[in-house]
Design an enzyme around this catalytic site. Structure first.
Site, PDB file in Angstrom:
ATOM      1  N   GLY A 510       0.836  -1.200   0.000  1.00 23.70           N
ATOM      2  CA  GLY A 510       0.000   0.000   0.000  1.00 23.70           C
ATOM      3  C   GLY A 510       0.861   1.237   0.000  1.00 23.70           C
ATOM      4  N   GLY A 511       0.217   2.356   0.067  1.00 25.64           N
ATOM      5  CA  GLY A 511       0.927   3.628   0.025  1.00 25.64           C
ATOM      6  C   GLY A 511       1.894   3.786   1.180  1.00 25.64           C
ATOM      7  N   PHE A 512       1.604   3.131   2.301  1.00 23.93           N
ATOM      8  CA  PHE A 512       2.411   3.395   3.475  1.00 23.93           C
ATOM      9  C   PHE A 512       3.279   2.211   3.876  1.00 23.93           C
ATOM     10  CE2 PHE A 512      -1.438   5.954   3.630  1.00 23.93           C
ATOM     11  CZ  PHE A 512      -0.881   7.210   3.607  1.00 23.93           C
ATOM     12  N   GLY A 513       3.293   1.181   3.039  1.00 25.74           N
ATOM     13  CA  GLY A 513       4.138   0.041   3.355  1.00 25.74           C
ATOM     14  C   GLY A 513       3.460  -1.262   2.946  1.00 25.74           C
ATOM     15  N   VAL A 515       1.773  -5.070   3.102  1.00 27.80           N
ATOM     16  CA  VAL A 515       0.729  -5.673   3.926  1.00 27.80           C
ATOM     17  C   VAL A 515       0.894  -7.183   3.902  1.00 27.80           C
ATOM     18  CG1 VAL A 515      -1.746  -5.849   4.313  1.00 27.80           C
ATOM     19  CG2 VAL A 515      -0.810  -3.804   3.244  1.00 27.80           C
ATOM     20  N   ASP A 626      -7.026   9.499   0.003  1.00 28.49           N
ATOM     21  CA  ASP A 626      -6.471   8.507  -0.907  1.00 28.49           C
ATOM     22  C   ASP A 626      -7.490   7.405  -1.180  1.00 28.49           C
ATOM     23  OD1 ASP A 626      -3.400   6.520  -1.067  1.00 28.49           O
ATOM     24  OD2 ASP A 626      -4.679   7.368  -2.619  1.00 28.49           O
TER      25      ASP A 626
END
Ligand SMILES: *[C@@H]1O[C@H](CO)[C@@H](O)[C@H](O)[C@H]1NC(C)=O
Ligand SMILES: *[C@@H]1O[C@H](CO)[C@@H](O)[C@H](O)[C@H]1NC(C)=O
Ligand SMILES: *[C@@H]1O[C@H](CO)[C@@H](O)[C@H](O)[C@H]1NC(C)=O
Ligand SMILES: *[C@@H]1O[C@H](CO)[C@@H](O)[C@H](O)[C@H]1NC(C)=O
Ligand SMILES: *[C@@H]1O[C@H](CO)[C@@H](O)[C@H](O)[C@H]1NC(C)=O
Ligand SMILES: *[C@@H]1O[C@H](CO)[C@@H](O)[C@H](O)[C@H]1NC(C)=O
Ligand SMILES: *[C@@H]1O[C@H](CO)[C@@H](O)[C@H](O)[C@H]1NC(C)=O
Ligand SMILES: *[C@@H]1O[C@H](CO)[C@@H](O)[C@H](O)[C@H]1NC(C)=O
Ligand SMILES: *[C@@H]1O[C@H](CO)[C@@H](O)[C@H](O)[C@H]1NC(C)=O
Ligand SMILES: *[C@@H]1O[C@H](CO)[C@@H](O)[C@H](O)[C@H]1NC(C)=O
Length: 817
Positions: A510-513, A515, A626
């Site tokens: 994902g956008g933040f790391g 999964v 987002d």
């Protein structure tokens, strides 16, 4: 008794049933009992009176409900505070006394009794076709002569013809009180009632606190009512020495409507029966938006939902405490730029399009005109403002406000004029401009203001706190000790659950790391989001914010189960969604066949509700920033769950002092004003929602989309719309099964969402409403295109490490300055 025979028993039972089941609508002297298990049915078959157990409860209540369209609750309950714990209940009309009482346990206990207005002989208890249970004299059908009627004692539901307000002669206050919960009809904390001020208005209360003012009646509508909603109801307001009440009627006979107060979501909800779906659908709800929260902006402040922050001071006023306003705490309100003393030379500033202030301290004369009203206000030093009480025609009547003006809201294109007292010097400064409308909807945000407010806004992600000041400190909600309920997972536990973050367990990026899928020792499946280490946030800050996010609970949001913070590692643990994400279905040649239109429509509605919750209903006001197909996960039953909400806040890398502001979001879903200027709002989320809608309908990605000369899916949809060929947009996989009118409606809504001007776009509450009923939609204006041209490309520096599994770039914009 010794000759007991089962056959005889059955025969007796049948006889018994036949006598009673051949439904009657009344109790009479011949048969004055109604026992549990039996019912009265109104002669048109619409309403039924009988005993029921709500929800999971086993207690018995006497109530009235729609016979063939069971709603969210029973429309009326007699013994809401005194349940009967078994089936011994019996309603008795006493012929000799005329009393109407509900007994339990062998007629020894009176559970409930009707308060009679007059004594009657020859009584009849009848359930009328409109749902009113009336006790009357057998020969006298005059409503004015009813001895008692259920319409005088509403529970949580207002049916057409019922009154909300006072019968002053008989001292009856007809008010709505929400059920405590679906299993317990006793009154909860939310009520709606008519306040008998000089200038009466109906107010919703949350316990002992005012929660929402509907605003006074202005001769045409209540002052808080926006225009542009196709009216399904006709409202009527009556105020005289005998009665003060609202009432509504439904002009279209084919509409079945009820208004219900619901404790669990703190809303008054109006339901409209959908004959095609055979279920109640939400039509509208109050409060309409968070600006409706009572006194949100304090004295002399007003709330404008379309801008962030939404609280403003009336012209000529400034925040009483600039610090608290900067911190997003507005309850202090505003004070005059220039002190005004009694005896000063004063005049009035005309402000437009307002929901009139709280009418607690008002004075009214219905026959005065505006000029007389002004003179009256001038003559009294405590008078702060005046307005017409009747806006129809050229306006008439006079209302004066004594003391501070509280709870003002801007109602674009509706509302009404309010004349606010000002020192003459302030008016001179305004010059002729005073006649014009500072409050008209053309609120333009200057770039400087954006940049100034952005630092703050980004810091809060539109964090909005309705609660009292005491809960806010330094821009962060204080976390009380008992709030720390969020489970902290041990790193070793996560390690073993995810097989040491094995590549086989990786679900995506994902956008933040990345999964990972995991399985806890108790067998529960989880999804672990391992946040990239770059975010420079402190541990406590991170933990606090995660706790806030964890409090957001809605069935269309992915549930956060806990987090793991250890050393450099920060991880979020979510419930696992077996059906992956929406993009996996709608963009895949074979998978898309699995999602038919009705499922897609359910997904469309679910996403809208989830987003609405984030924007408006949750305690924090979260702007997602987002929203995209890969952020909509699907559970076992294909219910949509929005993920990654609130993460922009925790992981966006926003600097505190507003130096560099990173725009997080996904190229192709971003509203132009956000992509270009970093201005985000609920309306930029609405834009992303519009794009998502087009993707769900067309099965085409907004990016990497190429069709003749159209740059992207918006351009394509817009061209087809203008040509009147919108049906061409529909995904082949659903073309056969879909309901064309519903799809076209969704296309219309999506085009409204992607309009160029954020102010033109609907809020998510409007979207939910538009999806939920057949109100007519407006024509969309020019959409905001996100076109890859040079000027923009230069601004965008895409960072590779943040690219997602679907190759949609999560981009980072430098501060637009
Ligand atoms: C029901 O209530 C009555 C008195 O109100 C009590 O005597 C009785 O035990 C209760 N029965 C049950 C099953 O709880
Ligand atoms: C009606 O009320 C009277 C007086 O309270 C009582 O004696 C009588 O039993 C009642 N009748 C019925 C049918 O309950
Ligand atoms: C029944 O009616 C009588 C006479 O009208 C009245 O005095 C009495 O209080 C009533 N009982 C109840 C339980 O309402
Ligand atoms: C109402 O009842 C009273 C007495 O019971 C009677 O005199 C009167 O005529 C009735 N009113 C109407 C409008 O029927
Ligand atoms: C209130 O609304 C919720 C959600 O729509 C519903 O589940 C619940 O049953 C309602 N409560 C009552 C008392 O009807
Ligand atoms: C009502 O409010 C009180 C105090 O404000 C609270 O303790 C209680 O839980 C609330 N009840 C419901 C049903 O929300
Ligand atoms: C009444 O409502 C129905 C169903 O929504 C609609 O088809 C009909 O046109 C309406 N009638 C009028 C007179 O508005
Ligand atoms: C209301 O205004 C009218 C017209 O100015 C005036 O005649 C009347 O006395 C006023 N009533 C009161 C109660 O002030
Ligand atoms: C101003 O009007 C209010 C409301 O009518 C009244 O209570 C108050 O006494 C008035 N004050 C003066 C100074 O006339
Ligand atoms: C409001 O004004 C209009 C036009 O002047 C009039 O017809 C109407 O009766 C007034 N309404 C009330 C409630 O006084």
């Amino acid at each position: 008794m010794d000759s007991f025979s089962p056959a005889l028993l059955v025969f007796n039972l049948l006889l018994y049933l036949l006598t009673y089941v051949a439904a009657t609508d009344s109790l009479t002297a011949q048969d004055p009992y109604l026992r549990d298990g039996f019912s009265l049915v109104s002669s048109n078959g619409n309403f039924e009176l009988g005993f029921f157990s709500p929800g999971l409860s086993r207690d018995r209540y006497l109530g009235i409900w729609f016979k063939n369209r069971r709603g969210p609750t029973s429309v009326w309950v007699a013994n809401r505070n005194t349940p009967i714990n078994d089936s011994s209940g019996v309603l008795v009309m006493n012929i000799t006394t005329g009393n109407l009482s509900l007994y339990s346990h062998d007629s020894t206990t009176i559970v409930w009794t009707a308060r009679l207005l007059r004594k009657i002989s020859n009584g009849v208890l009848q359930l009328l076709d409109i749902g009113n249970l009336v006790l009357r004299d057998g020969k006298d059908e005059n409503p004015l002569n009813y001895s008692w009627q259920s319409f005088d004692y509403p529970t949580d539901t207002l049916l057409p013809g019922m009154k909300l307000g006072w019968d002053l002669r008989n001292n009856i206050n007809r008010r709505l009180d929400a059920w405590k919960n679906p299993n317990d009809p006793s009154p909860g904390n939310l009520s709606w009632r008519m306040e008998l001020h000089e200038y009466p208005e109906s107010v919703m209360w949350k316990g002992s606190q005012e929660y929402f003012r509907h605003g006074p009646w202005n001769g045409v509508r209540v002052s808080s009512r926006p225009l542009g909603i196709a009216p399904i109801l006709n409202f009527n307001f009556v105020s005289n020495e005998d009665e003060v009440y609202y009432q509504y009627s439904v002009p279209n006979k084919s509409h079945t409507v009820m208004v219900v107060m619901n404790q669990s979501n703190y809303l008054r909800i109006m339901y409209l029966w959908s004959p095609t779906e055979r279920q109640w659908r939400l039509y509208t709800s109050l409060p309409r938006d968070f600006c409706d929260n009572y006194a949100l902006c304090g004295p002399y402040g007003y709330c404008d939902i379309r801008v962030t922050p939404s609280c403003k001071c009336l012209e000529g006023f400034k925040p009483r405490s600039a610090d608290s306003w900067t911190a997003g705490e507005f309850a202090d309100g505003c004070e005059r730029n220039k002190l005004m003393n009694c005896g000063d030379e004063v005049g009035f500033a005309q402000l437009n399009q307002l929901k009139l202030p709280d009418t607690k301290r008002t004075w009214v004369n219905k026959s005065m005109n505006l000029e007389e009203c002004k003179q009256k206000c001038l003559s009294n030093c405590s008078c702060m403002a005046y307005a017409n009480t009747n806006i129809s025609g050229s306006g008439s009547g006079c209302a004066l406000w004594i003391g501070d003006l509280i709870d003002l809201k801007l109602i674009p294109d509706a509302g009404q004029d309010l004349y606010v007292k000002m020192p003459a010097s302030e008016l001179v400064k305004r010059g002729e401009a005073q006649k014009t409308d500072r409050l008209k909807p053309k609120v333009k945000i200057s770039l400087a203001a954006i940049v100034a407010s952005l630092g703050l806004a980004v810091l809060f992600i539109g964090l909005y706190i309705f609660k009292k000041r005491s809960t806010v400190k330094d821009g962060h909600e204080k976390i009380e000790a008992q709030d720390l309920e969020l489970p902290l997972f041990d790193l070793s536990l996560i390690n073993s659950a995810t097989n040491n973050f094995s590549i086989d367990n990786k679900l995506g990026e994902g956008g933040f790391g990345p999964v990972y899928k995991g399985k806890l020792t108790n067998g529960q499946d989880i999804a672990v989001k391992r946040l990239s280490r770059s975010s420079g946030q402190g541990m406590n800050e991170f933990k606090n914010e995660v706790i806030l996010i964890a409090k957001l609970q809605h069935r269309n949001l992915v549930k956060l189960l806990g987090c793991c913070i250890q050393g450099e590692e920060k991880m979020l643990v979510y419930e696992y969604m077996p059906n992956k994400s929406l993009d996996f279905f709608i963009f895949d040649r074979t998978q898309r066949q699995l999602l038919d239109w009705s499922q897609r429509y359910r997904i469309i509605c679910g996403i809208a509700r989830g987003l609405l919750y984030l924007h408006q209903d949750s305690r924090l006001r979260i702007i997602h920033r987002d929203l995209k197909a890969s952020n909509v996960l699907l559970d076992m039953d294909m219910n949509p769950k929005i993920s990654d909400f609130g993460l922009a806040k925790t992981c966006g890398g926003d600097q505190t002092e507003g130096q560099t502001i990173k725009v997080v979001g996904t190229y192709g879903y971003m509203a132009p004003e956000y992509a270009f200027d970093g201005r985000f709002s609920v309306k930029s989320d609405a834009f992303s929602y519009g794009i998502l809608l087009l993707e769900i309908i067309s099965g085409k990605r907004s990016r990497s989309f190429c069709h003749l000369n159209d740059q992207n899916v918006i351009a394509y949809a817009w061209r087809l719309w203008k040509e009147g060929n919108s049906e061409e947009l529909i995904d082949d996989a659903i073309r056969e099964t879909c309901i064309i009118s519903e799809v076209l409606r969704c296309i219309n809504i999506s085009l409204l969402c992607v309009q160029q001007n954020p102010d033109d776009r609907p809020t998510m509450s409007s979207v939910v409403m538009m999806l939920g009923c057949e109100i007519s939609l407006s024509q969309p204006k020019q959409p905001g295109f996100f076109i890859e041209n040079e000027a923009i490309s230069r601004k965008i520096s895409s960072s590779k490490d943040k690219s997602s599994s679907t190759n949609e770039l999560t981009i980072t914009l430098p501060d637009p300055r």
